[in-house]
Enzyme design. Sequence first.
Site, PDB file in Angstrom:
ATOM      1  N   ASP A   1      -0.901  -7.234  14.048  1.00 38.87           N
ATOM      2  CA  ASP A   1       0.053  -6.296  13.435  1.00 38.87           C
ATOM      3  C   ASP A   1       1.005  -5.639  14.453  1.00 38.87           C
ATOM      4  O   ASP A   1       2.138  -5.279  14.106  1.00 38.87           O
ATOM      5  CB  ASP A   1      -0.706  -5.173  12.713  1.00 38.87           C
ATOM      6  CG  ASP A   1      -1.208  -5.582  11.340  1.00 38.87           C
ATOM      7  OD1 ASP A   1      -0.740  -6.602  10.805  1.00 38.87           O
ATOM      8  OD2 ASP A   1      -2.079  -4.873  10.799  1.00 38.87           O
TER       9      ASP A   1
ATOM     10  N   ASP B   1      -4.203  -9.681   4.530  1.00 38.33           N
ATOM     11  CA  ASP B   1      -2.931 -10.402   4.657  1.00 38.33           C
ATOM     12  C   ASP B   1      -3.015 -11.455   5.760  1.00 38.33           C
ATOM     13  O   ASP B   1      -2.167 -12.349   5.844  1.00 38.33           O
ATOM     14  CB  ASP B   1      -1.740  -9.448   4.873  1.00 38.33           C
ATOM     15  CG  ASP B   1      -1.993  -8.343   5.871  1.00 38.33           C
ATOM     16  OD1 ASP B   1      -3.153  -8.117   6.255  1.00 38.33           O
ATOM     17  OD2 ASP B   1      -1.021  -7.686   6.269  1.00 38.33           O
TER      18      ASP B   1
ATOM     19  N   TYR C   1       8.025  -0.009  10.157  1.00 40.38           N
ATOM     20  CA  TYR C   1       6.659  -0.529  10.243  1.00 40.38           C
ATOM     21  C   TYR C   1       5.781   0.410  11.083  1.00 40.38           C
ATOM     22  O   TYR C   1       4.665   0.752  10.704  1.00 40.38           O
ATOM     23  CB  TYR C   1       6.679  -1.939  10.856  1.00 40.38           C
ATOM     24  CG  TYR C   1       5.352  -2.636  10.780  1.00 40.38           C
ATOM     25  CD1 TYR C   1       5.008  -3.390   9.668  1.00 40.38           C
ATOM     26  CD2 TYR C   1       4.430  -2.520  11.808  1.00 40.38           C
ATOM     27  CE1 TYR C   1       3.778  -4.016   9.582  1.00 40.38           C
ATOM     28  CE2 TYR C   1       3.197  -3.147  11.734  1.00 40.38           C
ATOM     29  CZ  TYR C   1       2.878  -3.895  10.616  1.00 40.38           C
ATOM     30  OH  TYR C   1       1.658  -4.512  10.527  1.00 40.38           O
TER      31      TYR C   1
ATOM     32  N   HIS D   1       3.490 -10.394  11.622  1.00 42.64           N
ATOM     33  CA  HIS D   1       4.540 -10.137  10.622  1.00 42.64           C
ATOM     34  C   HIS D   1       5.904 -10.151  11.308  1.00 42.64           C
ATOM     35  O   HIS D   1       6.068  -9.553  12.374  1.00 42.64           O
ATOM     36  CB  HIS D   1       4.389  -8.744   9.990  1.00 42.64           C
ATOM     37  CG  HIS D   1       3.133  -8.528   9.221  1.00 42.64           C
ATOM     38  ND1 HIS D   1       2.863  -9.151   8.026  1.00 42.64           N
ATOM     39  CD2 HIS D   1       2.074  -7.708   9.452  1.00 42.64           C
ATOM     40  CE1 HIS D   1       1.684  -8.727   7.559  1.00 42.64           C
ATOM     41  NE2 HIS D   1       1.188  -7.869   8.408  1.00 42.64           N
TER      42      HIS D   1
ATOM     43  N   HIS E   1       0.819  -1.216   0.000  1.00 36.63           N
ATOM     44  CA  HIS E   1       0.000   0.000   0.000  1.00 36.63           C
ATOM     45  C   HIS E   1       0.854   1.268   0.000  1.00 36.63           C
ATOM     46  O   HIS E   1       0.622   2.178   0.800  1.00 36.63           O
ATOM     47  CB  HIS E   1      -0.952   0.012   1.203  1.00 36.63           C
ATOM     48  CG  HIS E   1      -1.754  -1.243   1.343  1.00 36.63           C
ATOM     49  ND1 HIS E   1      -2.375  -1.639   2.500  1.00 36.63           N
ATOM     50  CD2 HIS E   1      -2.054  -2.208   0.438  1.00 36.63           C
ATOM     51  CE1 HIS E   1      -3.004  -2.774   2.319  1.00 36.63           C
ATOM     52  NE2 HIS E   1      -2.810  -3.150   1.071  1.00 36.63           N
TER      53      HIS E   1
ATOM     54  N   HIS F   1      -7.431 -10.214  13.273  1.00 34.78           N
ATOM     55  CA  HIS F   1      -7.412  -8.992  12.449  1.00 34.78           C
ATOM     56  C   HIS F   1      -7.963  -9.339  11.065  1.00 34.78           C
ATOM     57  O   HIS F   1      -7.548 -10.324  10.453  1.00 34.78           O
ATOM     58  CB  HIS F   1      -5.971  -8.479  12.371  1.00 34.78           C
ATOM     59  CG  HIS F   1      -5.780  -7.243  11.559  1.00 34.78           C
ATOM     60  ND1 HIS F   1      -6.796  -6.357  11.283  1.00 34.78           N
ATOM     61  CD2 HIS F   1      -4.673  -6.721  10.965  1.00 34.78           C
ATOM     62  CE1 HIS F   1      -6.327  -5.360  10.557  1.00 34.78           C
ATOM     63  NE2 HIS F   1      -5.042  -5.553  10.341  1.00 34.78           N
TER      64      HIS F   1
ATOM     65  N   HIS G   1      -4.307  -2.702  13.991  1.00 36.63           N
ATOM     66  CA  HIS G   1      -4.165  -1.634  13.045  1.00 36.63           C
ATOM     67  C   HIS G   1      -5.479  -1.165  12.430  1.00 36.63           C
ATOM     68  O   HIS G   1      -5.540  -0.106  11.801  1.00 36.63           O
ATOM     69  CB  HIS G   1      -3.170  -2.151  11.981  1.00 36.63           C
ATOM     70  CG  HIS G   1      -3.222  -1.609  10.634  1.00 36.63           C
ATOM     71  ND1 HIS G   1      -3.326  -2.335   9.486  1.00 36.63           N
ATOM     72  CD2 HIS G   1      -3.161  -0.331  10.231  1.00 36.63           C
ATOM     73  CE1 HIS G   1      -3.315  -1.585   8.447  1.00 36.63           C
ATOM     74  NE2 HIS G   1      -3.214  -0.363   8.839  1.00 36.63           N
TER      75      HIS G   1
ATOM     76  N   GLU H   1      -7.761  -7.698   8.174  1.00 33.85           N
ATOM     77  CA  GLU H   1      -7.095  -7.304   6.922  1.00 33.85           C
ATOM     78  C   GLU H   1      -6.650  -8.561   6.170  1.00 33.85           C
ATOM     79  O   GLU H   1      -6.287  -9.573   6.777  1.00 33.85           O
ATOM     80  CB  GLU H   1      -5.906  -6.367   7.187  1.00 33.85           C
ATOM     81  CG  GLU H   1      -5.434  -5.724   5.885  1.00 33.85           C
ATOM     82  CD  GLU H   1      -4.554  -4.489   6.056  1.00 33.85           C
ATOM     83  OE1 GLU H   1      -4.110  -4.193   7.180  1.00 33.85           O
ATOM     84  OE2 GLU H   1      -4.300  -3.828   5.026  1.00 33.85           O
TER      85      GLU H   1
END
Length: 398
Positions: free
Chosen positions: A168, A86, A196, A229, A28, A82, A149, A84
Amino acid sequence: MDSPFQAIKITDTVYWVGAIDWSLRDFHGYATDNGTTYNAFLILSDKITLIDTVKAQYMDEMFSRISSVISPCEIDYIVSNHAEMDHSGSLPKAIEVIKPEKVFASTRGKEALSLHFHDIAQFITPVKEGDSLSLGNMNLKFIETPMLHWPDSMFSYLIEEQILFSQDAFGMHLASSRLYNDEIDEYVLYSEAAKYFANILMPYSKLIQNLLVKFKTLNLPIKLIAPDHGPLWRSNWHKILDLYNDWSSHLKNKKAIIVYDTMWNSTEKMAKSIGDGLISSGIDTKVLSLKSNHRSNIATELLNSSALITGSPTINDNIFPTVLDALSYLKGLKKQNLTGAVFGSFGWNGKAIDLLTDYMKQMNIELPIEPIKFKYVPTAQDLLKCREFGIKIASFLN
Ligand code: FEO
């Protein structure tokens, strides 16, 4: 079992079953020069539980790692910390293949997952702040972390193993053959953690401050922080919490960044002279050309800076496109307590200077001095004035 990808044992009951994305170079608009990982975790409790999934393209890798330990069909519960994609991209297929007894997410997670995958709501049981989930011989506790996030985000804490699954938070985009923080070069580790934070979490600094206070109050015993991550924090994890506290505090310090682009080097000459003025005044300074610095690396430099000085030539009555691109990106990251200044060169009008000044004001940057601009090519005398301009900015940082 015979699987091309193997799970990695973290404790007697917990395995890493995620995926390594060696090739990701853009998240992004954030340059992920070192790839990333999508971490997922398998808990071999009485109720076998999968914590998060992976990006859809990496689903086979996740299933392969799970299959190296158990048959995926043996999984009873899935927890989605989460929404999102990913981390949730493989969730619909996982539900279809595994047919879990239950899938858990926060209330906002259920809503977000439903709006992503459209026919998934029926499978999801919402949980809320402080809820516990019995896994038979073990227990999970949920801690809601909105905007860390996304609005749906939450932590899951495995009480018996003292593992915090933090999605995240405390993560980084770093693909590595090493699973733990203490196996990775410290410079790389903390640079990527800072990058990050700057690019993903900085806009939510106030909420992070609140979370850190709540977290301290909870006083959870922790052996491992396992983000979604990058590496898992198994030693000295207090340091990343302290850094989050520093980064989200936006305290004033003596660091300035000069961000600019140039057409025929006039704006660049000005940038370097302004930089020299700042440096001569004892300010830690970086002169960052947009021809050689990605916007997301500039965001990282801004994280611990107190001054943002921007320069642009005027092109067709406008700001140079790369400068506007960088400022648009930085505006969204909401760095606080910034002092700023504007400079640039021009041919027949200096419109970019006015537009830049307006843009910096919209970013809530304090602009204590008038901009400096020169027509066509600055003379040696003009560059001395730029140097004085840098010294003047420094006086607001000292
Ligand atoms: Fe790694 Fe907000 O997703």
